[in-house]
Write an enzyme that holds these catalytic residues in place. Structure first.
Site, PDB file in Angstrom:
ATOM      1  N   TYR A   1       0.689  -1.112  -0.293  1.00  0.00           N
ATOM      2  CA  TYR A   1       0.030   0.058   0.035  1.00  0.00           C
ATOM      3  C   TYR A   1       0.659   1.538   0.365  1.00  0.00           C
ATOM      4  CZ  TYR A   1      -4.547  -2.086   1.118  1.00  0.00           C
ATOM      5  OH  TYR A   1      -5.056  -3.170   0.711  1.00  0.00           O
TER       6      TYR A   1
ATOM      7  N   LYS B   1       5.657 -14.334   2.393  1.00  0.00           N
ATOM      8  CA  LYS B   1       5.179 -15.279   1.002  1.00  0.00           C
ATOM      9  C   LYS B   1       6.615 -15.284   0.388  1.00  0.00           C
ATOM     10  CE  LYS B   1       3.109 -17.683  -1.903  1.00  0.00           C
ATOM     11  NZ  LYS B   1       2.905 -18.834  -1.730  1.00  0.00           N
TER      12      LYS B   1
ATOM     13  N   ASP C   1      -0.467 -18.399   2.305  1.00  0.00           N
ATOM     14  CA  ASP C   1      -1.601 -19.690   1.308  1.00  0.00           C
ATOM     15  C   ASP C   1      -2.128 -20.127   2.781  1.00  0.00           C
ATOM     16  OD1 ASP C   1       0.835 -19.637   0.743  1.00  0.00           O
ATOM     17  OD2 ASP C   1       0.205 -20.781  -1.046  1.00  0.00           O
TER      18      ASP C   1
ATOM     19  N   ASP D   1      -4.400  -7.435   4.892  1.00  0.00           N
ATOM     20  CA  ASP D   1      -6.205  -7.156   4.929  1.00  0.00           C
ATOM     21  C   ASP D   1      -6.894  -8.563   4.417  1.00  0.00           C
ATOM     22  OD1 ASP D   1      -7.983  -5.592   4.293  1.00  0.00           O
ATOM     23  OD2 ASP D   1      -7.455  -5.316   2.424  1.00  0.00           O
TER      24      ASP D   1
ATOM     25  N   ASP E   1      -9.696  -9.804   6.994  1.00  0.00           N
ATOM     26  CA  ASP E   1     -11.385 -10.586   6.638  1.00  0.00           C
ATOM     27  C   ASP E   1     -11.883 -11.364   7.226  1.00  0.00           C
ATOM     28  OD1 ASP E   1     -11.738  -7.793   5.074  1.00  0.00           O
ATOM     29  OD2 ASP E   1     -12.199  -8.839   3.899  1.00  0.00           O
TER      30      ASP E   1
HETATM   31  C1  IPM Z   1      -9.772  -2.249   5.299  1.00  0.00           C
HETATM   32  C2  IPM Z   1     -10.338  -2.822   4.375  1.00  0.00           C
HETATM   33  C3  IPM Z   1      -9.484  -1.383   3.565  1.00  0.00           C
HETATM   34  C4  IPM Z   1      -8.000  -1.875   3.516  1.00  0.00           C
HETATM   35  C5  IPM Z   1     -10.806  -1.081   2.336  1.00  0.00           C
HETATM   36  C6  IPM Z   1     -11.849   0.094   2.697  1.00  0.00           C
HETATM   37  C7  IPM Z   1      -9.617  -0.228   1.015  1.00  0.00           C
HETATM   38  O1  IPM Z   1     -10.394  -3.386   3.498  1.00  0.00           O
HETATM   39  O2  IPM Z   1      -9.290  -1.634   6.415  1.00  0.00           O
HETATM   40  O3  IPM Z   1      -9.324  -4.042   5.989  1.00  0.00           O
HETATM   41  O4  IPM Z   1      -8.134  -2.395   2.378  1.00  0.00           O
HETATM   42  O5  IPM Z   1      -7.179  -1.271   3.897  1.00  0.00           O
HETATM   43 MG    MG Z   2     -10.015  -5.166   4.522  1.00  0.00          MG
END
Ligand code: IPM
Ligand code: MG
Length: 354
Positions: free
Chosen positions: A138, A189, A222, A246, A250
């Site tokens: 990022y 990785k 992975d 990230d 999720d």
């Molecule tokens: C998170 C979100 C953000 C990220 C998005 C909204 C860009 O997915 O905070 O995990 O990837 O940083």
């Molecule tokens: Mg995210």
């Protein structure tokens, strides 16, 4: 003298405008009960403002924000603005500008919440993901040349610095050290990405020498997804790059029941700048304005903020109140319930008094 904190509230877009007010209600209640004061200032930095004025953050905005003790952030993202524009317009300038390099993402199965996994026990999932939050994938480094032509080239360069990697590993070891299990998993990785990821591994081993009381292991990203599903109990704290963490967070949120409960803290551990606290879920325009957004992620986020401000008793009390309410199944539709944002909020405020 009463303890006093200045809080910058940025609800942002979509359900951010619902969950942040809910979070502030709960914070107001807990501050009165625990005897401290929160002076809240609201910032209407959102996509509507961007569409009108061409900017999310007005000139001098970050300077103003810098004077606060903490930032309470909702979400950014709108169907009318490309996602990379909104993200780089509001959230990332704050994270990067305030050097909030340590992103902390706890995941647990709260009482009354069902994990999609067949767990032996809810405590099977009790994780903290540490996401490097200032560089890596990022970093924003890269570009596009020969736009639109067949020979167009785009580069997206992951930038890893020794100082950036060292500090996130140190942070992860420090955090792991404070938890009962004291176990840290390094996720990279480095089999395929032989420069930045191998440096991550090397620096980790160097930092590990300073933390003999913390046990550690390593996993490729992975394989880590499999381990999270198949052997959740083997995990305590994990540290990973910006993009890897990230994605893993999720998965962690889904495995612990819903993205609607997942909190996060963007920390500047040195406290040179304010840190920012936000729910992970984003603006969720599909349910915005319906009053059914799950405020639990924001409440849990508020706990992390209170902890950071040194109000540990308040943080624990709020977490207990949240857990009482989820245990009684007063939950929003994402958790299979029928409660509204307002009802969950009132119930948590009520539980704080019980
Ligand atoms: C998170 C979100 C953000 C990220 C998005 C909204 C860009 O997915 O905070 O995990 O990837 O940083
Ligand atoms: Mg995210």
């Amino acid at each position: 003298m009463t303890r006093e904190y200045r809080l910058a509230a940025i609800p942002g877009d979509g359900i951010g405008k619902e969950v942040i007010p809910a979070g502030l209600d709960v914070l107001d209640a807990i501050s009165k009960l625990e005897g401290f004061k929160l002076c809240v200032e609201h910032f209407g930095w959102d996509s509507e403002r961007y569409l009108k004025t061409g900017e999310y953050i007005p000139a001098g905005g970050l300077e103003t924000l810098k004077t606060f003790d903490a930032i309470f952030f909702g979400a950014v993202g709108s169907p009318d603005v490309p996602d990379h524009v909104s993200l780089w317009g509001l959230r990332l300038p704050i994270c990067q500008g305030f050097d909030q390099y340590a992103n902390v993402r706890p995941a647990r199965v709260l009482p009354g919440v069902q994990s999609p996994l067949r767990l032996r026990d809810a405590s099977d999932i009790d994780w903290v993901i540490i996401r490097e939050n200032s560089e890596g994938e990022y970093s924003g480094s890269g570009g596009r040349v020969h736009r639109g032509l067949p020979e167009e080239i785009a580069t997206e360069v992951s930038v890893f610095t020794r100082s950036g990697v060292t500090r996130i590993h140190r942070f992860a070891f420090e955090l792991a050290r404070k938890r009962p299990r004291k176990h840290l998993t390094l996720v990279t990785k480095s089999n395929a990405q032989r420069h930045g990821m191998v440096m991550w591994d090397e620096i980790f081993m160097q930092v590990a020498r300073d933390y003999p009381d913390v046990t550690w292991d390593r996993e490729l990203v992975d394989a880590m997804t499999m381990r999270m599903v198949a052997k959740p109990r083997s995990i305590d704290v994990m540290v990973a790059t910006n993009l890897h963490a990230d994605i893993l967070s999720d998965l962690a949120a889904a495995l612990s029941g819903s993205l609607g409960i997942a909190p996060t803290a963007n920390l500047n551990p040195e406290r040179t700048f304010p840190s920012m606290f936000e729910p992970i879920h984003g603006s969720a325009f599909d349910i915005a304005g319906r009053g059914i957004a799950n405020p639990v992620a924001t409440f849990w986020t508020a706990c992390m903020m209170l902890e950071h401000l040194g109000e540990t008793a308040a943080a624990n009390r709020l977490m207990r109140a949240i857990e009482q309410v989820t245990a009684r199944r007063i939950v929003t539709p994402d958790l299979g319930g029928e409660a509204s944002t307002a009802l969950v909020t009132e119930s948590v405020v009520q539980a704080l008094h019980d």
